[in-house]
Design an enzyme around this catalytic site. Structure first.
Site, PDB file in Angstrom:
ATOM      1  N   CYS A  34       5.716   2.956   1.266  1.00 14.01           N
ATOM      2  CA  CYS A  34       4.294   3.031   1.769  1.00 14.01           C
ATOM      3  C   CYS A  34       3.784   1.819   3.086  1.00 14.01           C
ATOM      4  CB  CYS A  34       3.807   1.241   0.894  1.00 14.01           C
ATOM      5  SG  CYS A  34       4.899  -0.055   1.192  1.00 14.01           S
ATOM      6  N   HIS A  41      16.474   6.775  16.460  1.00 19.26           N
ATOM      7  CA  HIS A  41      15.404   6.184  15.149  1.00 19.26           C
ATOM      8  C   HIS A  41      15.388   6.242  13.929  1.00 19.26           C
ATOM      9  CE1 HIS A  41      11.372   6.306  14.027  1.00 19.26           C
ATOM     10  NE2 HIS A  41      11.442   6.915  13.161  1.00 19.26           N
ATOM     11  N   GLU A  51      -3.326 -19.207  -5.232  1.00 21.04           N
ATOM     12  CA  GLU A  51      -2.197 -18.185  -5.615  1.00 21.04           C
ATOM     13  C   GLU A  51      -1.039 -18.879  -4.717  1.00 21.04           C
ATOM     14  OE1 GLU A  51      -3.184 -14.024  -3.585  1.00 21.04           O
ATOM     15  OE2 GLU A  51      -4.889 -15.118  -4.468  1.00 21.04           O
ATOM     16  N   MET A  52      -1.215 -18.963  -3.542  1.00 18.24           N
ATOM     17  CA  MET A  52       0.407 -19.381  -2.391  1.00 18.24           C
ATOM     18  C   MET A  52       1.484 -20.094  -3.408  1.00 18.24           C
ATOM     19  SD  MET A  52       0.179 -19.384   1.449  1.00 18.24           S
ATOM     20  CE  MET A  52      -0.838 -20.447   1.723  1.00 18.24           C
TER      21      MET A  52
END
Lengths: 273, 420
Positions: B50, B99, B192-193
């Site tokens: 992602c 890299h 939520e947290m």
């Protein structure tokens, strides 16, 4: 230099090395430091054992008949207890807190007169070994509880200050420290109680009285009461964590006062130490 | 060395672009085969996550391959080629190797030290292996990248400290309690947290989870999700007598737990330690409670402070990791350069061994009266001469020097050998 002196000096040097490694470990740890400290302390313990055995063979009785021997034997008991705890709980950093105590005791022992004298008739008894071994092992467990108590306070401070760092991560959890502290006191307390009982039985055989309010007897009673309070308060009032840690620190300081302070007073029957 | 990395990541492209260029599901296979089929492309691995899309290739000509790959991506994803100009990076040779090692070690990640990327890289490599799109060079490079990442993980503390609010809660809980699998957690309110923090604690294996929410039904729903139980909101103080960790986020404008109430709870708990995480803003737990013995209270700023410290430590560890990577890049390059000389060294040794064998045979045929001992002595001497003669040229070929190609050509010419 005879074997006994040589091995004593070697043990002292190795304990100093262990203290220095322990300090390094507090600030900067690598995977090998704590193992290295254990190895060095282990060699120190081995050498220390030889010095004690040597004196035992020469004198023909357990070497705790003068202050030099008693202090040395006490620190030997602490190292012995340290290895038991370290192998049982794998705390790692415990040595950084315990070895300085051992070293200070050994250093004081090294400065005291070392000649081997014949036991005074008063001390020529089987009770000598039984009473003192119980007392020193009990005190060694309390010394360990002291070290763990200090670790608890350090870790508690980290948790409360909310500024956590490397040492915070390497120190065990508060619960572990509290439980080990409690466990050590439950080991030390019966041993120390037995020391008091055997001591008073011996006193009765030697002097015809179980208890004579000799300064060391008084201090032992104070120490016993402190540890009895810790156990009692923990079970009944839930005194744990910080309070238990502080009390175990106070308890051990009392032991040290009894050990060294009374010697300075030069009174009472325990002055031979 | 013709290793070429073409890609884009979260630093230079936003999620919209990353989505467009992703190789997902069946498209990964299609893309991989398409790349391998391009003229001059010897090997290929595609990493698509992602946060990054990267193509690792071994090509005959870097410049030609760069254009070809751009054209391929543009056609494959239906994006105009000029739009790709600023979105892609092209790295080759040493830069490419560094890299890939940095990516595997999670130094190039959004959260430095996060462990997922190594797994994703392993998957990408395994997929390429399965589809047979890799060869000696990329196999070695990928395996090396994985081992470098492991070395970084073991030799630095890059991934040790929590860098999210919820993980910081778990990390702290572990320093208060020895084994959190024996502990119970109460979720006070269902923000939520707080829910996320609870989720992390549940995945760390806590014994029991209790939800106390103002809307009971919502509490029941959440408790069901965690496999726990719900209690009425007005029962939470009673419940706190048995709970070891409390995560509070009720959204109430005032304190829902006061110092006096906490005193009563602690008395009933017989001072058993309790860890309270107050994620609510404004705070729901009286901060004075933190002064109480065996009560450890953290609010959202405290947790943020923990994370900031951890982040700083990760940065320090990342510097160490860069050192390890620099070292490993050099090792890899040396291996690669030694590849050039291998055929020449093999040919040189074969030639020398051939001569030795031929000459020993000839001599022994001429002197049949020689005993076993003498024969062995002759063979030993011949082997020693051969070894000594080819020792220096072999060392010269293995050395890391600028004129290696010239040396290889010279040795081939001088000894009349044709190592490929």
């Amino acid at each position: 230099m005879d074997t006994g002196t040589l091995s004593f000096e070697l043990a002292l040097t190795l304990y100093l090395a262990a203290v220095l490694i322990g300090i390094i470990e507090l600030f900067k740890s690598t995977k090998t430091t704590s193992r290295f400290m254990l190895v060095i302390a282990g060699f120190g313990f081995f050498s220390h054992s030889i010095s004690i055995i040597y004196r035992y063979v020469i004198a023909g009785h357990i070497p705790i008949s003068n202050a030099h021997e008693a202090t040395s034997f006490f620190s030997w008991c602490i190292v012995f207890m340290f290895f038991i705890i370290e192998f049982r709980y794998r705390i790692g950093l415990l040595g950084s807190f315990i070895m300085p105590i051992v070293f200070v005791l050994m250093l004081s022992s090294s400065m005291l007169p070392r000649e081997i004298k014949d036991l005074s008739p008063m001390l020529q008894s089987n009770w000598l070994g039984i009473h003192t071994v119980f007392a020193f092992l009990g005190n060694a467990a309390f010394a360990m509880a002291f070290g763990i108590g200090v670790m608890y306070l350090v870790q508690e401070r980290f948790v409360r200050s909310k500024h956590i760092g490397d040492l915070f991560r390497r120190l065990p959890s508060l619960q572990s420290l509290d439980e080990i502290n409690y466990r050590l006191i439950t080991w030390g307390f019966p041993l120390f109680t037995l020391a008091i009982i055997t001591g008073s039985l011996w006193a009765n055989t030697a002097w015809g009285s179980y208890w004579r309010w000799d300064p060391r007897e008084v201090w032992s009673l104070v120490t016993w009461l402190i540890y009895a309070t810790i156990l009692h308060a923990r079970l009944l009032a839930g005194w744990r964590g910080k309070r238990a840690a502080i009390l175990s620190i106070i308890g051990f300081l009392t032991i040290l006062i009894a050990f060294f302070g009374i010697k300075l007073l030069e009174k009472g029957r325990h002055v031979f130490l | 060395m013709n290793i070429l990395v073409v890609g884009l990541n979260h630093k230079i492209a936003d999620v919209e672009v990353r989505e467009k260029l992703a190789f997902e599901g069946p498209r990964l296979h299609e893309g991989l085969m398409g790349l391998k089929g391009l003229p001059g492309f010897l090997e290929a691995v595609v990493l698509s996550t992602c946060n990054r899309v990267e193509i690792y290739t071994n090509v005959l000509d870097k410049d030609e391959a760069s254009d070809a790959i751009k054209g391929f991506i543009s056609e494959f994803h239906g994006i105009k080629s000029h739009l790709l100009e600023s979105a892609l990076y092209f790295l080759s040779g040493k830069d490419a190797v560094r890299h890939i090692f940095r990516v595997a070690s999670s130094l190039d990640s959004m959260i430095v030290g996060e462990p997922q990327i190594l797994g994703q890289l392993k998957d990408a490599f395994e997929f390429a292996l399965l589809k047979k799109t890799t060869g000696v060079l990329l196999n070695k490079l990928m395996k090396k990248a994985i081992s470098v990442a492991k070395r970084v993980r073991t030799e630095t503390k890059i991934a040790e400290n929590a860098v999210s609010i919820s993980f910081a809660g778990v990390e702290l809980a572990r320093k208060i309690f020895t084994d959190i699998s024996e502990k119970s957690v109460m979720l006070l309110g269902a923000g939520e947290m707080a829910e996320l923090a609870a989720r992390h604690l549940v995945s760390s294996g806590v014994r029991e989870i209790v939800v106390a929410n103002r809307t009971f039904e919502r509490g029941v729903e959440l408790a069901k999700e965690f496999g726990g139980r719900a209690v009425r909101f007005n029962e939470f103080l009673h419940e706190m007598r048995h709970t070891d960790i409390v995560i509070c986020s009720t959204g109430a404008p005032t304190y829902v737990v006061t110092k006096a109430e906490m005193h009563a709870v602690m008395k009933e708990r017989k001072q058993k330690p309790v860890f309270i995480i107050d994620i609510s803003v404004p705070r729901n737990i009286d901060p004075e409670i933190n002064r109480m013995e065996n009560v450890f209270l953290y609010d959202v700023d405290d947790l943020q402070g923990v994370i900031d410290t951890n982040m700083l430590e990760r940065k320090k560890e990342a510097e160490k990791a860069e050192g390890i990577i620099a070292e490993e890049v050099e090792t890899f390059l040396r291996w690669f350069e030694s590849l050039d000389a291998v055929p020449a060294i093999v040919a040189l040794r074969e030639m020398a061994e051939g001569i030795k064998k031929e000459e020993i045979e000839r001599l022994l045929n001429r002197l049949p009266e020689l005993g076993e001992k003498e024969r062995k002595a002759v063979e030993y001497m011949a082997t020693a001469i051969v070894n000594k003669l080819i020792h220096s040229p072999t060392v010269a070929l293995k050395e890391d020097s600028e004129d290696k190609e010239f040396l290889i050509a010279t040795i081939k010419r001088l000894y009349g050998i044709n190592g490929q």
